[in-house]
Design a protein around this motif. Structure first.
Motif, PDB file in Angstrom:
ATOM      1  N   VAL A 166       1.682  39.574  39.901  1.00 55.58           N
ATOM      2  CA  VAL A 166       1.121  39.211  41.351  1.00 55.58           C
ATOM      3  C   VAL A 166       0.200  37.464  41.098  1.00 55.58           C
ATOM      4  CG1 VAL A 166      -0.544  38.811  43.082  1.00 55.58           C
ATOM      5  CG2 VAL A 166       1.202  41.878  42.073  1.00 55.58           C
ATOM      6  N   GLY A 167       0.454  36.585  41.976  1.00 58.98           N
ATOM      7  CA  GLY A 167      -0.492  35.567  41.821  1.00 58.98           C
ATOM      8  C   GLY A 167      -1.116  35.295  43.197  1.00 58.98           C
ATOM      9  N   PRO A 168      -2.603  35.595  42.361  1.00 57.27           N
ATOM     10  CA  PRO A 168      -3.557  35.225  43.784  1.00 57.27           C
ATOM     11  C   PRO A 168      -4.074  34.603  44.962  1.00 57.27           C
ATOM     12  CG  PRO A 168      -5.203  35.320  41.523  1.00 57.27           C
ATOM     13  CD  PRO A 168      -2.896  34.824  41.450  1.00 57.27           C
ATOM     14  N   HIS A 187       8.182  38.866  41.806  1.00 53.11           N
ATOM     15  CA  HIS A 187       6.178  38.862  41.873  1.00 53.11           C
ATOM     16  C   HIS A 187       6.540  38.584  43.205  1.00 53.11           C
ATOM     17  CE1 HIS A 187       8.454  34.383  41.918  1.00 53.11           C
ATOM     18  NE2 HIS A 187       7.805  34.310  42.723  1.00 53.11           N
ATOM     19  N   THR A 188       5.017  38.131  44.018  1.00 50.74           N
ATOM     20  CA  THR A 188       4.769  37.415  44.536  1.00 50.74           C
ATOM     21  C   THR A 188       3.693  36.870  44.733  1.00 50.74           C
ATOM     22  OG1 THR A 188       4.495  38.894  47.292  1.00 50.74           O
ATOM     23  CG2 THR A 188       2.936  39.821  44.939  1.00 50.74           C
ATOM     24  N   VAL A 189       3.236  36.254  45.858  1.00 50.89           N
ATOM     25  CA  VAL A 189       1.988  34.659  45.324  1.00 50.89           C
ATOM     26  C   VAL A 189       1.502  35.489  47.108  1.00 50.89           C
ATOM     27  CG1 VAL A 189       1.285  32.518  45.775  1.00 50.89           C
ATOM     28  CG2 VAL A 189       3.209  33.804  44.035  1.00 50.89           C
ATOM     29  N   VAL A 204      -3.238  40.098  52.085  1.00 48.42           N
ATOM     30  CA  VAL A 204      -2.743  41.778  51.736  1.00 48.42           C
ATOM     31  C   VAL A 204      -1.107  41.193  50.794  1.00 48.42           C
ATOM     32  CG1 VAL A 204      -1.875  43.495  52.403  1.00 48.42           C
ATOM     33  CG2 VAL A 204      -3.888  42.682  53.418  1.00 48.42           C
ATOM     34  N   PRO A 205      -0.961  41.746  49.650  1.00 49.37           N
ATOM     35  CA  PRO A 205       0.111  41.534  49.541  1.00 49.37           C
ATOM     36  C   PRO A 205       1.429  42.724  49.947  1.00 49.37           C
ATOM     37  CG  PRO A 205      -1.052  42.779  47.778  1.00 49.37           C
ATOM     38  CD  PRO A 205      -1.928  42.690  48.906  1.00 49.37           C
ATOM     39  N   SER A 212       6.227  51.605  42.832  1.00 53.73           N
ATOM     40  CA  SER A 212       5.733  52.563  41.622  1.00 53.73           C
ATOM     41  C   SER A 212       6.120  51.384  40.719  1.00 53.73           C
ATOM     42  CB  SER A 212       7.306  53.038  41.365  1.00 53.73           C
ATOM     43  OG  SER A 212       7.906  52.410  41.262  1.00 53.73           O
ATOM     44  N   ARG A 213       5.889  50.253  40.476  1.00 56.51           N
ATOM     45  CA  ARG A 213       5.835  49.571  39.380  1.00 56.51           C
ATOM     46  C   ARG A 213       3.743  48.800  38.941  1.00 56.51           C
ATOM     47  NH1 ARG A 213      10.009  45.582  38.087  1.00 56.51           N
ATOM     48  NH2 ARG A 213      11.883  46.089  38.867  1.00 56.51           N
ATOM     49  N   THR A 214       4.772  48.528  37.981  1.00 56.51           N
ATOM     50  CA  THR A 214       2.773  48.280  37.803  1.00 56.51           C
ATOM     51  C   THR A 214       2.075  46.601  37.730  1.00 56.51           C
ATOM     52  OG1 THR A 214       2.697  49.998  35.357  1.00 56.51           O
ATOM     53  CG2 THR A 214       0.752  48.197  35.988  1.00 56.51           C
ATOM     54  N   PRO A 215       0.754  46.947  38.925  1.00 51.20           N
ATOM     55  CA  PRO A 215       1.038  45.758  38.962  1.00 51.20           C
ATOM     56  C   PRO A 215       0.680  44.780  38.060  1.00 51.20           C
ATOM     57  CG  PRO A 215      -0.686  46.770  40.295  1.00 51.20           C
ATOM     58  CD  PRO A 215       0.233  47.594  39.274  1.00 51.20           C
ATOM     59  N   VAL A 216       0.914  43.530  37.667  1.00 48.01           N
ATOM     60  CA  VAL A 216       0.607  42.213  36.858  1.00 48.01           C
ATOM     61  C   VAL A 216       0.078  40.590  37.360  1.00 48.01           C
ATOM     62  CG1 VAL A 216       0.760  41.233  34.528  1.00 48.01           C
ATOM     63  CG2 VAL A 216       2.060  43.191  34.785  1.00 48.01           C
ATOM     64  N   LEU A 217      -1.454  40.584  37.482  1.00 50.05           N
ATOM     65  CA  LEU A 217      -2.166  39.583  37.758  1.00 50.05           C
ATOM     66  C   LEU A 217      -1.919  38.945  36.929  1.00 50.05           C
ATOM     67  CD1 LEU A 217      -3.141  41.896  39.964  1.00 50.05           C
ATOM     68  CD2 LEU A 217      -5.599  40.362  39.835  1.00 50.05           C
ATOM     69  N   VAL A 218      -1.429  38.009  37.631  1.00 54.78           N
ATOM     70  CA  VAL A 218      -1.264  36.174  36.261  1.00 54.78           C
ATOM     71  C   VAL A 218      -2.355  35.193  36.835  1.00 54.78           C
ATOM     72  CG1 VAL A 218       0.042  34.701  35.011  1.00 54.78           C
ATOM     73  CG2 VAL A 218       0.386  36.820  35.838  1.00 54.78           C
ATOM     74  N   ASP A 219      -3.064  34.072  36.533  1.00 51.05           N
ATOM     75  CA  ASP A 219      -3.943  33.870  37.680  1.00 51.05           C
ATOM     76  C   ASP A 219      -4.647  32.889  35.743  1.00 51.05           C
ATOM     77  OD1 ASP A 219      -4.949  31.305  38.539  1.00 51.05           O
ATOM     78  OD2 ASP A 219      -6.720  33.188  39.360  1.00 51.05           O
ATOM     79  N   ASP A 220      -4.746  30.982  36.482  1.00 56.59           N
ATOM     80  CA  ASP A 220      -4.652  30.690  34.923  1.00 56.59           C
ATOM     81  C   ASP A 220      -5.858  30.609  34.853  1.00 56.59           C
ATOM     82  OD1 ASP A 220      -5.826  29.478  37.046  1.00 56.59           O
ATOM     83  OD2 ASP A 220      -5.571  26.660  36.607  1.00 56.59           O
ATOM     84  N   ILE A 221      -7.527  30.326  35.414  1.00 51.92           N
ATOM     85  CA  ILE A 221      -8.479  30.652  35.216  1.00 51.92           C
ATOM     86  C   ILE A 221      -9.439  31.432  35.520  1.00 51.92           C
ATOM     87  CG2 ILE A 221     -10.827  29.193  35.316  1.00 51.92           C
ATOM     88  CD1 ILE A 221      -9.171  26.709  35.709  1.00 51.92           C
TER      89      ILE A 221
END
Ligand code: R5P
Length: 304
Positions: A166-168, A187-189, A204-205, A212-221
Motif C-alpha cells: 500500500v502506497g499512502p 499493490h494499491t496507491v 479508503v483503500p 487475507s494478505r498482510t498489508p505492507v505500507l511503503v513510503d520514502d520518508i
C-alpha cells in the motif's frame, strides 16, 4: 586513478567502513567539534595527497550539519584533494519543491545550489522527487540515485508471507509499484490530502480482493508519521491485519516513532540511511555500486 580516500561524518562511520571495503577506498579520519561559542572546528586528520576524496554524511536535521560539511569539503580541497564527492544517504530539503504560498523560499533549489558549489558529485538514496523528475533538474553536479526498492523487496520476500503493498499517496507510487513488481505481489496507491504539517487525510483503500494478505505500507520518508498513522487507521477499519510499515528514510520527528508503534502496526522497518532503532534494511552494498559507477566515470574523464 589513485586510491580514493573516504571520510565519515559523525553518524555514518559503520556504513562508511563497509562502503570503503567494497569500493577499495582508504578510510580517512576527520575531527569535528564545536567551540564553546557554538562555532565549528573541522580538521582533516589523514593525508589526502592529491587523491579523490569522498565524504559520507546523511543530511537529516540538515541545519545542524551542513556548515560543517561545507567546511570539510573546502578543507579537503585545501589539503590537495583532486575532487570531493558527497554520499548523502538522505538528501534534505527536497520537499519544498514549489512555491506554495507567495513569498516562500524555494529551499530545494537554494540547498542544491549550495551543495553543487561545494562538491563535485553526489550519490544519494531515493531523494524525494515529486515535482522535479530528476536530481539533474536541481543539482548542477553529476549525481547518481540509488534505489532502495530491490533491498526492500528482498526484505519483504524473506519476512512476509502473502503481502499486499500500500502506497499512502501518489508520490509513493514510484516506490510501491517497483517493490511490488520485484516481490511479485499486488499493490494499491491511495490519495492523500495534507492540510498541515501534522494533519493529513488518506483515501479508503480498495482491498476487497486481498483481505487475507498482510498489508505492507511503503513510503520514502517517515517524518511526523501522520501519513503512515492515517493509512494504518484506514486499513484497521477495513478489518485488515496489523500492517508492516516500511520507510526508506527514518526521520521520525519528535515522538513520531512511538506514535506509529501505538497506531496498531505489527512492525516498523526502515532502510539504514538515517540512524534509527527501526533500521533493518542495509543499503551499503547498493550505495557502494552507485559510488563505483561515479568513480568509473571519473576515471574515464567523463566527470571531475
Ligand atoms: C511526502 O509526500 C512523502 O512522500 C511522505 O509521505 C511524507 O514526507 C511523510 O510525512 P509525514 O510522516 O510527516 O506524514
Amino acid at each position: 586513478m589513485s586510491t580514493p580516500i573516504i571520510f565519515a561524518l559523525p553518524c555514518c562511520e559503520a556504513r562508511t567502513e563497509t562502503i570503503a571495503a567494497r569500493i577499495g577506498a582508504e578510510p580517512g579520519e576527520v575531527g569535528i567539534r564545536r567551540f564553546p561559542d557554538g562555532e565549528s572546528y573541522v580538521r582533516i586528520r589523514t593525508a589526502v595527497d592529491n587523491r579523490p576524496a569522498i565524504l559520507v554524511g546523511s543530511l537529516d536535521r540538515p541545519d545542524d550539519k551542513v556548515l560543517q560539511l561545507l567546511y570539510l569539503a573546502r578543507a579537503l580541497r585545501d589539503q590537495g584533494a583532486t575532487s570531493v564527492g558527497l554520499v548523502a544517504p538522505y538528501l534534505a530539503y527536497m520537499r519544498q519543491d514549489r512555491i506554495f504560498q507567495p513569498g516562500e523560499g524555494l529551499t530545494s533549489r537554494y540547498f542544491a545550489d549550495l551543495l553543487s558549489s561545494a562538491v563535485d558529485w553526489l550519490v544519494t538514496v531515493d531523494p524525494h522527487l515529486h515535482r522535479y523528475r530528476s536530481l539533474g533538474e536541481l543539482y548542477s553536479i553529476p549525481s547518481r540515485v540509488v534505489h532502495a526498492a530491490p533491498a526492500i523487496a528482498d526484505w519483504v520476500r524473506t519476512h512476509v508471507r502473502q503481502p499486499v503493498f500500500v502506497g499512502p499517496d501518489e508520490e509513493s507510487a514510484q516506490w510501491v509499484a517497483e517493490v511490488a513488481t520485484l516481490a511479485a505481489a499486488p499493490h494499491t496507491v491511495l490519495v492523500k490530502e495534507r492540510h498541515g504539517d501534522r494533519d493529513v487525510e488518506v483515501s479508503v483503500p480498495d482491498l476487497q480482493a486481498h483481505r487475507s494478505r498482510t498489508p505492507v505500507l511503503v513510503d520514502d520518508i517517515i517524518s511526523t508519521a501522520r501519513t503512515m498513522i492515517e493509512t494504518v487507521g484506514q486499513l484497521r477499519r477495513l478489518g485488515m491485519s496489523r500492517p508492516i510499515c516500511i520507510g526508506v528514510h527514518a526521520i521520525f520527528a519528535g515522538r513520531a516513532y512511538e506514535d506509529l508503534l501505538k497506531a496498531g502496526v505489527s512492525q516498523v522497518v526502515t532502510c539504514a540511511t538515517v540512524n534509527h532503532v527501526s533500521n533493518g534494511i542495509d543499503l551499503a552494498p547498493l550505495m557502494a555500486s552507485g559510488i563505483s559507477e561515479l568513480l568509473n566515470r571519473q576515471l574515464d574523464g567523463d566527470i571531475k
